[in-house]
Structures are given as C-alpha cells and as structure tokens.
Scaffold this motif. Structure first.
Motif: not given
Length: 250
Positions: A64-65, A67, A70, A74
């Motif tokens: 999973y992201e 950062n 970021k 989203k």
C-alpha cells in the motif's frame, strides 16, 4: 456540513478509533451504487513510520502507499471509478504528531465514537498493553478541533451504539446530515471479504465476514479490570469532549 463547491462530489472522512463498528459502516456505504470506498488509507504509513508490529506489517507496507503526501493527494483528488461519493474509513490512531492535517479542509469530517469502557474491554481481548493513543482518543480530539476550525461549524458526531440500536433510522439521518440520498441497500451485504477491504481484513474483520447486516444491539454488563481504571479515566475525558455533540437519533 457540506461545502457549496463540493455539492457535485462528496468526500466523507469517517474518523474513529478501533472497536467502533467502523468496518461495518464502511461495508454499509460500499453497498451504495454511487460510492467509492477506501479502507484505512494511512495504515501502511503508520506502520512504516512507527515500526509498530501488526500481522503482516511488512507486506502491508510493501503493498500500500506509505508516503503521507501521496496518500493525501489520493484522498483529496478525483474520486475513483467516477463515483459521486468517496467514503474514507479513517483510523484516528494512525494520525502521527507531526502530520499536516490541512488537507481535511477538502473532506466532510465525521466522527464515530463509543464509550471507552466498551472500547477498552473489546480491545483488551487482543492487546493487553493499551494507551489512550493506541485507542485513538487524543487524536480524535485533535482532528475534531481541526475540522471545527476549517469547517466553521460543529462536525457530525455519531455514537456507534446508536447505529446498532436503530440502523435504518440512523443511516437515514446520517445521510440527511451529509446531504446525500439514503439508499436502503446500505442495510445488508453478502458474507465474506469485499474488494474494498484491506489485506489486514483476515486478521481484524472476522466478525464482519460472517455478517450480512448490522448485528442487533446487545446490552451487556461490562466489568473492567481495575488495571484499566486509569486508562479509562483518561479516555473518558477525550470521549466526553465529543459526546456533547452527538447526533440525537431517537
């Protein structure tokens, strides 16, 4: 509760600590035909930054992201799948002290709370060493104050027990407050996993996976172990700050 410029698309950040029927409510919203859902978007970020060991931590961080900026992009950007509503299941314990919360100006911030006695009792079955921060109580206060400042109004606060006591009435009222149309599909779903669930579901969502709708409310007598009294008192102060604004359902 709604910003005029957001009237054609609605981003709902539903903030809660653990053991608050937050996953059930996420499942309910995912049954709507106009809603995209995201499950705990800051979980991987939280695990990476704090080094907290949860089941499959490393796998979650990789998958999973993680950062912060970021993730924010989203959450505040285009709604996935061209849907009109973006329902974001947000866990308050994932908020870290230096996180810049300015992005919540772009979401409708809603708060799901539950009596800390019930939260502590439920969580103690999994974790023995609890702190107010692990249960997300100080963070929910911070985010609430933040949202109040940005929205220039009192954000929506919901007691999760009220939803269990009268699911349909609660959901109708919540939708009304969020300025979205209620859909009766929100009351039931198929058993098992759902495509929106995080991969951690197999560890944390076992009860949800056996359900097909809101479980009936059970009033149970809880006796907290005395070692949790101090924790309870601390959490209660945070809880009471928000409880005075709770949406009256009945």
């Amino acid at each position: 509760y709604i910003h005029p410029e957001m009237s054609n698309s609605v981003k709902i950040a539903m903030w809660s600590g653990p053991r608050n029927i937050s996953t059930t409510l996420m499942r309910s919203f995912s049954m709507r035909n106009d809603t995209a859902v995201i499950d705990e978007p800051f979980y991987a970020y939280f695990l990476k930054e704090t080094g907290t060991k949860h089941p499959d931590s490393d796998k979650i961080i990789k998958s999973y992201e993680n950062n912060y900026n970021k993730i924010v992009k989203k959450l505040t950007g285009r709604i996935p799948d061209d849907k009109k509503i973006y329902y974001q299941k947000q866990m308050t314990q994932h908020k870290l002290p230096n996180d810049n919360m300015e992005w919540i100006k772009d979401t409708i911030n809603t708060f799901l709370i539950r009596d800390p006695e019930k939260v502590i009792y439920s969580y103690s079955k999994i974790y023995k060493n609890m702190t107010p921060e692990l249960l997300g109580f100080p963070q929910i206060n911070e985010i609430f104050e933040c949202a109040k400042k940005y929205q220039n109004s009192i954000p929506l606060v919901i007691n999760s027990d009220d939803i269990l006591k009268s699911p349909e009435k609660s959901l109708q009222l919540i939708c009304e407050k969020l300025n979205i149309t209620y859909q009766k599909e929100m009351l039931s779903w198929d058993k098992g996993k759902h495509r929106n669930d995080g991969m951690w579901g197999e560890y944390w969502y076992k009860n949800l996976y056996t359900s097909t709708g809101f479980k009936p409310y059970k009033s149970t007598k809880i006796t907290l172990h005395e070692k949790y009294y101090d924790l309870y008192e601390k959490c209660l102060d945070y809880y009471n700050n928000l409880a005075e604004y709770v949406l009256k359902i009945n």
